[in-house]
Every structure is written in structure tokens, then in C-alpha cells.
Design an enzyme around this catalytic site. Sequence first.
Site, PDB file in Angstrom:
ATOM      1  N   ASP A  11     -42.045 -13.992 -70.142  1.00 51.30           N
ATOM      2  CA  ASP A  11     -43.297 -13.415 -70.636  1.00 51.30           C
ATOM      3  C   ASP A  11     -43.484 -13.865 -72.086  1.00 51.30           C
ATOM      4  OD1 ASP A  11     -41.596 -11.840 -72.126  1.00 51.30           O
ATOM      5  OD2 ASP A  11     -42.139  -9.965 -71.144  1.00 51.30           O
ATOM      6  N   SER A  12     -44.616 -13.507 -72.673  1.00 47.95           N
ATOM      7  CA  SER A  12     -44.955 -14.058 -73.993  1.00 47.95           C
ATOM      8  C   SER A  12     -44.457 -13.195 -75.133  1.00 47.95           C
ATOM      9  CB  SER A  12     -46.463 -14.189 -74.108  1.00 47.95           C
ATOM     10  OG  SER A  12     -47.050 -12.892 -74.170  1.00 47.95           O
ATOM     11  N   GLY A  13     -43.990 -12.012 -74.826  1.00 47.50           N
ATOM     12  CA  GLY A  13     -43.588 -11.079 -75.869  1.00 47.50           C
ATOM     13  C   GLY A  13     -44.691 -10.119 -76.264  1.00 47.50           C
ATOM     14  N   GLY A  14     -45.929 -10.466 -75.946  1.00 48.43           N
ATOM     15  CA  GLY A  14     -47.068  -9.655 -76.379  1.00 48.43           C
ATOM     16  C   GLY A  14     -46.995  -8.226 -75.885  1.00 48.43           C
ATOM     17  N   TYR A  15     -46.776  -8.072 -74.601  1.00 44.21           N
ATOM     18  CA  TYR A  15     -46.796  -6.732 -74.010  1.00 44.21           C
ATOM     19  C   TYR A  15     -45.720  -5.845 -74.622  1.00 44.21           C
ATOM     20  CZ  TYR A  15     -46.383  -2.968 -70.621  1.00 44.21           C
ATOM     21  OH  TYR A  15     -46.307  -1.737 -70.043  1.00 44.21           O
ATOM     22  N   CYS A  29     -25.579  -1.986 -47.811  1.00 41.63           N
ATOM     23  CA  CYS A  29     -25.830  -1.268 -46.559  1.00 41.63           C
ATOM     24  C   CYS A  29     -24.834  -1.647 -45.470  1.00 41.63           C
ATOM     25  CB  CYS A  29     -27.265  -1.502 -46.094  1.00 41.63           C
ATOM     26  SG  CYS A  29     -28.470  -0.677 -47.163  1.00 41.63           S
ATOM     27  N   ASP A  41     -50.797 -12.842 -75.297  1.00 45.67           N
ATOM     28  CA  ASP A  41     -52.036 -12.064 -75.185  1.00 45.67           C
ATOM     29  C   ASP A  41     -51.841 -10.661 -75.735  1.00 45.67           C
ATOM     30  OD1 ASP A  41     -50.364 -11.029 -73.231  1.00 45.67           O
ATOM     31  OD2 ASP A  41     -51.951 -10.699 -71.786  1.00 45.67           O
ATOM     32  N   GLN A  74     -57.531 -10.658 -68.745  1.00 43.46           N
ATOM     33  CA  GLN A  74     -57.597  -9.283 -69.250  1.00 43.46           C
ATOM     34  C   GLN A  74     -58.966  -8.709 -68.902  1.00 43.46           C
ATOM     35  OE1 GLN A  74     -55.280  -7.366 -70.389  1.00 43.46           O
ATOM     36  NE2 GLN A  74     -53.593  -8.776 -70.861  1.00 43.46           N
ATOM     37  N   GLY A 112     -52.793  -6.484 -67.914  1.00 46.19           N
ATOM     38  CA  GLY A 112     -53.490  -5.263 -68.318  1.00 46.19           C
ATOM     39  C   GLY A 112     -53.596  -4.213 -67.231  1.00 46.19           C
ATOM     40  N   CYS A 144     -31.707  -2.548 -43.329  1.00 45.74           N
ATOM     41  CA  CYS A 144     -31.454  -3.431 -44.470  1.00 45.74           C
ATOM     42  C   CYS A 144     -30.253  -4.333 -44.210  1.00 45.74           C
ATOM     43  CB  CYS A 144     -31.225  -2.607 -45.728  1.00 45.74           C
ATOM     44  SG  CYS A 144     -30.903  -3.620 -47.188  1.00 45.74           S
ATOM     45  N   HIS A 149     -28.873  -3.283 -53.524  1.00 44.68           N
ATOM     46  CA  HIS A 149     -29.695  -2.876 -52.381  1.00 44.68           C
ATOM     47  C   HIS A 149     -31.180  -2.952 -52.717  1.00 44.68           C
ATOM     48  CE1 HIS A 149     -31.636  -0.648 -49.209  1.00 44.68           C
ATOM     49  NE2 HIS A 149     -32.236   0.037 -50.174  1.00 44.68           N
ATOM     50  N   ASP A 160     -43.595  -9.076 -60.720  1.00 44.88           N
ATOM     51  CA  ASP A 160     -42.323  -8.744 -61.365  1.00 44.88           C
ATOM     52  C   ASP A 160     -42.354  -7.267 -61.682  1.00 44.88           C
ATOM     53  OD1 ASP A 160     -44.148  -9.077 -63.852  1.00 44.88           O
ATOM     54  OD2 ASP A 160     -42.338  -8.120 -64.608  1.00 44.88           O
ATOM     55  N   CYS A 216     -28.537  -5.949 -46.623  1.00 43.90           N
ATOM     56  CA  CYS A 216     -27.804  -6.222 -47.869  1.00 43.90           C
ATOM     57  C   CYS A 216     -26.325  -5.829 -47.753  1.00 43.90           C
ATOM     58  CB  CYS A 216     -28.471  -5.501 -49.042  1.00 43.90           C
ATOM     59  SG  CYS A 216     -27.911  -3.803 -49.303  1.00 43.90           S
TER      60      CYS A 216
END
Length: 378
Positions: free
Chosen positions: A93-97, A314, A147, A194, A221, A309, A340, A271, A311
Site C-alpha cells: 500500500d502507499s502508506g496514505g491510509y 482442521c 492517496d 475515491q 475509501g 475445511c 485455519h 486484502d 487445512c
Amino acid sequence: MNPRFEFSIHATDGKARTGVIRMRRGEIRTPAFMPVGTAATVKAMKPQDVRATGADIILGNTYHLMLRPGAERVARLGGLHKFMNWDRPILTDSGGYQVMSLSDLRKITENGVTFASHLDGSRHLLTPERSMEIQRLLGSDIVMCFDECPKIDQPRDVIARSMEMSMRWAKRSRNGFDSGGEHAESSALFGIQQGALDEGLRKASADALTDIGFDGYAIGGLAVGEGQEAMFSTLEFAPGQLPADRPRYLMGVGKPDDLVGAVERGVDMFDCVLPSRSGRNGQAFTWNGPLNLRNARHAEDNDPLDERCKCPTCATYSRAYLHHLVRSGEILGSMLMTEHNISFYQQLMQGMRDAISAGTFAQFAADFRRSYFGGRDG
Ligand SMILES: [Zn+2]
């Protein structure tokens, strides 16, 4: 040799799409869920175990990595992939958030954001150009534009001014990325739409980004407290405003039912910290809905978390044992629960990909909701 960035859609079913992104470090099957590796680790999991869940790509956070251990240091150590032992694609990510949500004493100007680190109070300046430089130093495969993510409940004119500045920052991000030499020739850059919940602002943002031109487009956003109904309403129009032949990435989403509803509306990538964070807090996601392993009724339950599941957790451990580990605060509890949850998310994405390919996505979504919301647990 794999291409720099190539997206092909193999099948569509309604608005849902399935396909593959081909990049230098590997393929990303879509719809894709990217586990979050905030500080160069998907917490409580080894990279090979993350890969074994079916994850094709993970996410790294610029804000955290620039503060600790520092982007220049990661670069000197050979880049983020080598540093953390993950050889497949990484999106940063850009760091903005996170500057907006985590740091103190923020000051936002046209140039960028000045802020104080939440770790030690040290002062930093993050601009579109510096964000591109940090993501290049990390060796990111998919770089995100810098952003501003404004609070969603502000007046339209405030949201509009913020979106317009983010579009100017998108242009500066594009220029900064393109001047990155070898890195620019081997990685991809995504723009971020946005405009909060406003259809007109979302359209203006999509048009501005499309004019600049990006490899993929994120819907930013959202998932900032507006609720699922408002998010889905926005997703009725936002994905369709973005170029159909490019991946669409809904940032920071979400719960399993959010993912199904967003794929239904044309989103390709996600994500979220939810499966890993919830796992560390004793919550498991299952086909029958979320389970709280702290609950006493699991104390003598020999069943696995989820019968369906596949995994390792499980296959091997009972709810009773996991209940014990979680209640005792044992590290292994976090490890097994995270494994899991990430694995469940990947099985959900695979289920959606298969259903879209088979033309049975509506049935899959209906079956999922019946099972997920009608389950015996809560
Ligand atoms: Zn499992």
C-alpha cells in the site's frame, strides 16, 4: 519469461469474473484474497505455510516498513522478498491510509503529509514521490498510488476536494513510479478511486485515473465504517466505472460475506487483516459462520473447526484443544487459528473461482449465505 503485468479474464458469470494476473514473480488467480503481512510477516505464520493455504500474493504496509526497519535498510538487505523469504508477488500500500489512521500530529498539504511516528514520535514527510521511492526500495510487485482516504461522513464538497487532490497525487505517483528505472519495468502501478459513497464523484475519480492510465484500479475509501449495505450500494456502480479489462481491487475488505457480495458486483482482489487478527483473538471463520473459540461450549468438543475445511489445523486438532490454547493465551493457538482462517479464506476464493468458471456463481452465493448465516454457531 513471465510478463511484467498481464490480466486475462477466463470466465464471467453475471458481473463476477475469474481470471489470472501474470507477473514476473508468479501468477495471481482472481478473485484473489491477499493476506496482510503488515511488518514483513503475516503474523503467526511462516511464508511457506501462507503459500500452502493457496495465497498467490501477500500485502506489505509502507507506513509500518518505512518506520521499522526502514525502506533503505530493507533495500540494502536485498529487498522485501529476500528479507522475509517470500518469492511470490507482494503488493504494497502507499502508506496514505495508515498515516491517517495510526500516526499523530498529521498535517496534510498539497505536497503531502507530515506526521509523527506512532512508535517514537519522530517526524516524517510522506509525498506521492516518496511513497513511490519507498515502494521501489522495498521491491514491491504491485505499487499503490499515494492517496488521501477521508472520513466517509464528511460533506460532499470536502469529499470532492479530497478526491481531486488524490487524483493530482495519482498523476504525481504515476510520474514518480515511471522514473523508477528497472523497478518500473518489472512491476505494476495501481490507481485508487475515491469519492466515498457518491456516484458522481466516483465517476469523476474513475475518469481521472483512466486518463492517467494504470495496470489495475483499486476502489478505496470503503470499509471505513459505512456498513455493508452502503458498501454494496456503492459497489453497484463503482466497479463498472473502472476499465473492464483491468483488475479491480477493493481495499481493506473484508468479512467472508463481504467478499462474496463484492465478487458478485465485479471485484477481483481483496486484502484484509480480519482472518489473521481474528485468529489471534480466538475467532474462527467457517462455512457455518464465525466461531468464538473462547466460548466454554467448545471445552469438550472433539470436532474440528470446520468439517469441510482442508487445512492442517482442521485435519489435526479439535475445537477442545484450540479452546484450551486460546484460553491459555498459548502462541500455538494464534498460529493454528491464523492458519485455519487464512486457509478458509483461500478455499472460499477457490470456491468462487470454480463457481464463476462453471456458471453457477448465483447458486454458490446462495448456498454460502444459507450455510454461513444459518449455521449452528455464533
Ligand atoms: Zn481449517
